[in-house]
Design a protein around this motif. Structure first.
Motif, PDB file in Angstrom:
ATOM      1  N   GLU A  30      19.282  -0.667 -26.849  1.00  0.00           N
ATOM      2  CA  GLU A  30      18.959  -1.316 -25.581  1.00  0.00           C
ATOM      3  C   GLU A  30      20.235  -1.451 -24.759  1.00  0.00           C
ATOM      4  N   THR A  57      11.384   8.663 -23.548  1.00  0.00           N
ATOM      5  CA  THR A  57      11.092   7.419 -22.831  1.00  0.00           C
ATOM      6  C   THR A  57      12.265   7.122 -21.907  1.00  0.00           C
ATOM      7  N   ARG A  59      13.667   4.449 -18.435  1.00  0.00           N
ATOM      8  CA  ARG A  59      13.468   3.275 -17.594  1.00  0.00           C
ATOM      9  C   ARG A  59      14.491   3.317 -16.474  1.00  0.00           C
ATOM     10  N   ASN A  62      12.297  -0.741 -11.934  1.00  0.00           N
ATOM     11  CA  ASN A  62      10.940  -1.157 -12.286  1.00  0.00           C
ATOM     12  C   ASN A  62      10.030   0.017 -12.655  1.00  0.00           C
ATOM     13  N   LYS A  64       8.912   2.924 -15.542  1.00  0.00           N
ATOM     14  CA  LYS A  64       8.950   3.376 -16.931  1.00  0.00           C
ATOM     15  C   LYS A  64       8.251   4.721 -16.991  1.00  0.00           C
ATOM     16  N   GLU A  88       4.721   4.330 -15.115  1.00  0.00           N
ATOM     17  CA  GLU A  88       4.325   2.980 -14.705  1.00  0.00           C
ATOM     18  C   GLU A  88       5.319   2.438 -13.701  1.00  0.00           C
ATOM     19  N   ARG A  89       4.798   1.925 -12.589  1.00  0.00           N
ATOM     20  CA  ARG A  89       5.629   1.264 -11.577  1.00  0.00           C
ATOM     21  C   ARG A  89       4.786   0.218 -10.867  1.00  0.00           C
TER      22      ARG A  89
END
Length: 175
Positions: A30, A57, A59, A62, A64, A88-89
């Protein structure tokens, strides 16, 4: 931060992850204070192209994204994402199997897509971003019913989504 700076930072981060994989160096899983993170089973950076594959994956602020494979050219801005894509947003969820996009011109082809613009659900045979604020949707189905067999839906031959708020459509049938 501009998109070009964002992707430059992205490629530096990707390069660090690639180097750490090659030299078996421990890198934190992370990185909460960084603007972007990317993980994949395999990451490569060669000739201005970043390749990520195997459970990718990412990020950014905001946003993903999850996919099987991502290829990005830092010079041309071309971005190709393949396989089991989930984006996703905010209140937007996009699912598809192929995306060909240029992050500099902000245009691209999304292929067959499933979208959730809460509360509207869309299924699209072909989706294309033609400008920074406009999408063309071909063979689009719209509903707000969440049942597997919706009680009602609208089918359009072609629709335009502007500013993710306004929709115009032609060849519309209501079911």
């Amino acid at each position: 931060m501009t998109k070009i700076r964002w992707f430059s930072l992205f490629f530096v981060v990707a390069g660090v992850f690639s180097a750490s994989a090659a030299f078996d160096v421990d890198v934190p899983k992370e990185i909460p204070d960084e603007p972007f993170d990317l993980t994949a089973a395999r990451l490569e950076y060669t000739n201005d192209v970043v390749l990520a594959s195997g459970g990718v994956t990412g990020r950014f602020e905001n946003v993903k994204i999850f996919a099987d494979q991502i290829a990005a050219n830092t010079q041309s801005g071309n971005l190709t994402i393949k396989g089991n894509i989930l984006f996703e947003r905010d209140n937007v969820i996009w699912k598809g199997s192929y995306l060909d996009y240029n992050y500099i011109s902000q245009t691209g082809n999304f292929g067959p897509s499933l979208l959730n613009f809460d509360p509207v659900l869309m299924s699209v045979e072909h989706m294309e971003r033609v400008s920074s604020n406009e999408y063309v949707l071909k063979g689009a189905t719209f509903t707000s019913c969440t049942n597997a067999q919706p009680h009602f839906y609208v089918r359009a031959q072609e629709a335009r989504l502007v500013d993710e708020k306004y929709l115009t459509a032609k060849g519309v049938k209501v079911y």
